[in-house]
Design a protein around this motif. Sequence first.
Motif, mmCIF file in Angstrom:
data_model
loop_
_atom_site.group_PDB
_atom_site.id
_atom_site.type_symbol
_atom_site.label_atom_id
_atom_site.label_comp_id
_atom_site.label_asym_id
_atom_site.label_seq_id
_atom_site.Cartn_x
_atom_site.Cartn_y
_atom_site.Cartn_z
ATOM 1 N N ASN A 121 19.593 15.733 -20.098
ATOM 2 C CA ASN A 121 18.438 15.661 -19.208
ATOM 3 C C ASN A 121 18.785 16.189 -17.821
ATOM 4 O OD1 ASN A 121 16.907 14.545 -21.262
ATOM 5 N ND2 ASN A 121 17.336 12.433 -20.629
ATOM 6 N N PHE A 122 17.930 17.044 -17.330
ATOM 7 C CA PHE A 122 18.078 17.613 -15.988
ATOM 8 C C PHE A 122 17.000 17.027 -15.074
ATOM 9 C CE2 PHE A 122 20.192 20.544 -18.719
ATOM 10 C CZ PHE A 122 21.207 21.115 -17.958
ATOM 11 N N PHE A 123 17.440 16.481 -13.948
ATOM 12 C CA PHE A 123 16.511 15.950 -12.947
ATOM 13 C C PHE A 123 16.302 17.012 -11.872
ATOM 14 C CE2 PHE A 123 15.679 13.294 -9.065
ATOM 15 C CZ PHE A 123 14.416 12.884 -9.450
ATOM 16 N N THR A 124 15.065 17.400 -11.687
ATOM 17 C CA THR A 124 14.738 18.510 -10.789
ATOM 18 C C THR A 124 13.820 18.039 -9.675
ATOM 19 O OG1 THR A 124 14.894 20.017 -12.668
ATOM 20 C CG2 THR A 124 13.801 20.844 -10.698
ATOM 21 N N ARG A 125 14.110 18.430 -8.447
ATOM 22 C CA ARG A 125 13.308 18.040 -7.299
ATOM 23 C C ARG A 125 12.886 19.276 -6.504
ATOM 24 N NH1 ARG A 125 17.734 14.090 -4.814
ATOM 25 N NH2 ARG A 125 18.958 15.854 -5.565
ATOM 26 N N ALA A 126 11.597 19.304 -6.165
ATOM 27 C CA ALA A 126 11.066 20.400 -5.349
ATOM 28 C C ALA A 126 10.108 19.819 -4.324
ATOM 29 C CB ALA A 126 10.351 21.419 -6.227
ATOM 30 N N TRP A 127 10.024 20.471 -3.165
ATOM 31 C CA TRP A 127 9.155 19.982 -2.090
ATOM 32 C C TRP A 127 7.958 20.913 -1.918
ATOM 33 C CZ3 TRP A 127 9.741 15.434 0.574
ATOM 34 C CH2 TRP A 127 10.945 14.749 0.347
ATOM 35 N N VAL A 128 6.796 20.297 -1.729
ATOM 36 C CA VAL A 128 5.547 21.059 -1.594
ATOM 37 C C VAL A 128 4.682 20.410 -0.518
ATOM 38 C CG1 VAL A 128 5.581 21.755 -4.023
ATOM 39 C CG2 VAL A 128 4.354 19.679 -3.348
ATOM 40 N N LYS A 129 3.662 21.141 -0.081
ATOM 41 C CA LYS A 129 2.649 20.519 0.770
ATOM 42 C C LYS A 129 1.853 19.519 -0.058
ATOM 43 C CE LYS A 129 2.089 24.444 3.914
ATOM 44 N NZ LYS A 129 1.142 25.453 4.462
ATOM 45 N N LYS A 130 1.412 18.455 0.574
ATOM 46 C CA LYS A 130 0.794 17.363 -0.179
ATOM 47 C C LYS A 130 -0.423 17.813 -0.987
ATOM 48 C CE LYS A 130 -1.783 15.859 3.937
ATOM 49 N NZ LYS A 130 -1.974 14.776 4.926
ATOM 50 N N GLU A 131 -1.177 18.783 -0.454
ATOM 51 C CA GLU A 131 -2.365 19.241 -1.176
ATOM 52 C C GLU A 131 -2.018 20.109 -2.384
ATOM 53 O OE1 GLU A 131 -1.888 21.959 2.510
ATOM 54 O OE2 GLU A 131 -1.723 19.816 2.001
ATOM 55 N N ASP A 132 -0.738 20.572 -2.478
ATOM 56 C CA ASP A 132 -0.324 21.431 -3.598
ATOM 57 C C ASP A 132 0.418 20.661 -4.681
ATOM 58 O OD1 ASP A 132 -1.355 23.629 -2.235
ATOM 59 O OD2 ASP A 132 0.534 24.011 -1.204
ATOM 60 N N TYR A 133 0.520 19.352 -4.541
ATOM 61 C CA TYR A 133 1.370 18.551 -5.436
ATOM 62 C C TYR A 133 1.019 18.756 -6.907
ATOM 63 C CZ TYR A 133 3.588 14.463 -7.563
ATOM 64 O OH TYR A 133 4.338 13.649 -8.361
ATOM 65 N N ILE A 169 0.856 -1.183 0.000
ATOM 66 C CA ILE A 169 0.000 0.000 0.000
ATOM 67 C C ILE A 169 0.891 1.231 0.000
ATOM 68 C CG2 ILE A 169 -1.773 1.315 1.232
ATOM 69 C CD1 ILE A 169 -2.684 -1.271 2.542
ATOM 70 N N VAL A 170 0.686 2.100 -0.969
ATOM 71 C CA VAL A 170 1.380 3.388 -0.998
ATOM 72 C C VAL A 170 0.381 4.449 -0.549
ATOM 73 C CG1 VAL A 170 2.615 5.077 -2.392
ATOM 74 C CG2 VAL A 170 2.833 2.628 -2.908
ATOM 75 N N ASN A 171 0.654 5.052 0.592
ATOM 76 C CA ASN A 171 -0.249 6.061 1.148
ATOM 77 C C ASN A 171 0.375 7.440 0.948
ATOM 78 O OD1 ASN A 171 -1.923 7.714 2.703
ATOM 79 N ND2 ASN A 171 -2.329 6.096 4.181
ATOM 80 N N TYR A 172 -0.252 8.235 0.076
ATOM 81 C CA TYR A 172 0.280 9.552 -0.252
ATOM 82 C C TYR A 172 -0.155 10.635 0.739
ATOM 83 C CZ TYR A 172 1.451 7.532 -4.802
ATOM 84 O OH TYR A 172 1.976 6.750 -5.808
ATOM 85 N N SER A 173 -1.008 10.274 1.687
ATOM 86 C CA SER A 173 -1.592 11.280 2.578
ATOM 87 C C SER A 173 -1.008 11.272 3.985
ATOM 88 C CB SER A 173 -3.112 11.069 2.668
ATOM 89 O OG SER A 173 -3.711 11.173 1.405
ATOM 90 N N VAL A 174 -0.100 10.360 4.261
ATOM 91 C CA VAL A 174 0.424 10.237 5.630
ATOM 92 C C VAL A 174 1.309 11.421 5.999
ATOM 93 C CG1 VAL A 174 1.880 8.872 7.158
ATOM 94 C CG2 VAL A 174 0.245 7.736 5.647
ATOM 95 N N GLU A 175 2.252 11.764 5.112
ATOM 96 C CA GLU A 175 3.181 12.858 5.390
ATOM 97 C C GLU A 175 2.594 14.196 4.943
ATOM 98 O OE1 GLU A 175 5.755 12.306 7.103
ATOM 99 O OE2 GLU A 175 5.757 10.113 7.001
ATOM 100 N N ASP A 176 3.037 15.255 5.584
ATOM 101 C CA ASP A 176 2.521 16.596 5.272
ATOM 102 C C ASP A 176 3.084 17.147 3.970
ATOM 103 O OD1 ASP A 176 0.980 16.662 7.566
ATOM 104 O OD2 ASP A 176 2.599 17.506 8.779
ATOM 105 N N THR A 177 4.278 16.682 3.584
ATOM 106 C CA THR A 177 4.918 17.215 2.372
ATOM 107 C C THR A 177 5.211 16.089 1.395
ATOM 108 O OG1 THR A 177 7.123 17.020 3.347
ATOM 109 C CG2 THR A 177 5.969 19.124 3.621
ATOM 110 N N ARG A 178 5.342 16.478 0.109
ATOM 111 C CA ARG A 178 5.707 15.531 -0.933
ATOM 112 C C ARG A 178 6.762 16.160 -1.838
ATOM 113 N NH1 ARG A 178 0.968 12.889 -4.286
ATOM 114 N NH2 ARG A 178 2.824 11.927 -5.217
ATOM 115 N N ARG A 179 7.550 15.305 -2.470
ATOM 116 C CA ARG A 179 8.560 15.782 -3.422
ATOM 117 C C ARG A 179 8.002 15.668 -4.835
ATOM 118 N NH1 ARG A 179 14.068 12.619 -3.894
ATOM 119 N NH2 ARG A 179 12.956 11.602 -5.601
#
Length: 272
Positions: free
Chosen positions: A226-238, A167-177
């Motif tokens: 190719n450029f790999f880019t990572r940014a962190w956001v609140k889960k509701e803003d993903y 099970i992958v739960n996307y809602s557990v943590e407050d932030t997502r990458r």
Amino acid sequence: MDKNLDYWIDQAIVFGTTYGLKVIAAIAIWIVGSWVIKKIARGATKIMENRDYELSLQKFLINLINALLKILLVITLLGTLGVPTTQFAAIIAAAGLAIGLALQGSLGNFAGGILLMIFKPIKIGDFIEAQGQSGTVKEIQIFTTKLNTTDNKEVIIPNGALSNGNIVNYSVEDTRRVDFTFGVGYDSDIKKTKEVLFGVINSHPLVLKDPATAVNVSELADSSINFFTRAWVKKEDYWTVKFDVIEQTKEALDAAGIDIPYPHQVEIHKEG
């Protein structure tokens, strides 16, 4: 008549002597046993309420506890009255085995539902991915779990498979990458491209400053860097950030004169 009356009186005395105490004991056991069952049920209810068990699970477990304890109480009463209980218990065991074999799949789903409700890897409102499906948890029942997909479809997953699978739960943590991969032409300046990508992402109001954004060259592909880019956001803003950054990056690269390679079709014209 006197002899018949004496006979029935003697039989009543024998019956009362033989069974009277057993009947009284059985009545006492029933009264005390019923009181104990109620106490156990109330105690179990308080424990489940304190541990925040699902209401449907609470009701089911209380009914199950009541049924099992009452069966045990009846067997005890029969034994007190002198009724052989060995065969009776064997019949119950055989019937339970037959029912268990017939409902093997359903019992697996039932056990899975209990595990989900007790350990709570998911809860109503969580966005999850499981059994090849993804969606928001709409309802967790004893045998199945219902998901509502992003395109508003209802998916029903058996709890046995759900509890035993990943099970992958996307809602557990407050932030997502949010991860992006952008490809530019080999003639492009790497430093300038990084500046453009950093500028687009860091200027977005919903992108978090901590953890910091990362932009790295990830691959020298056949026709692009190719450029790999990572940014962190609140889960509701993903999804908002993901869509915005893709669009704004294309515009920013065009404005900076940085080429995004794509397949070209070359038409060959033959003379004559």
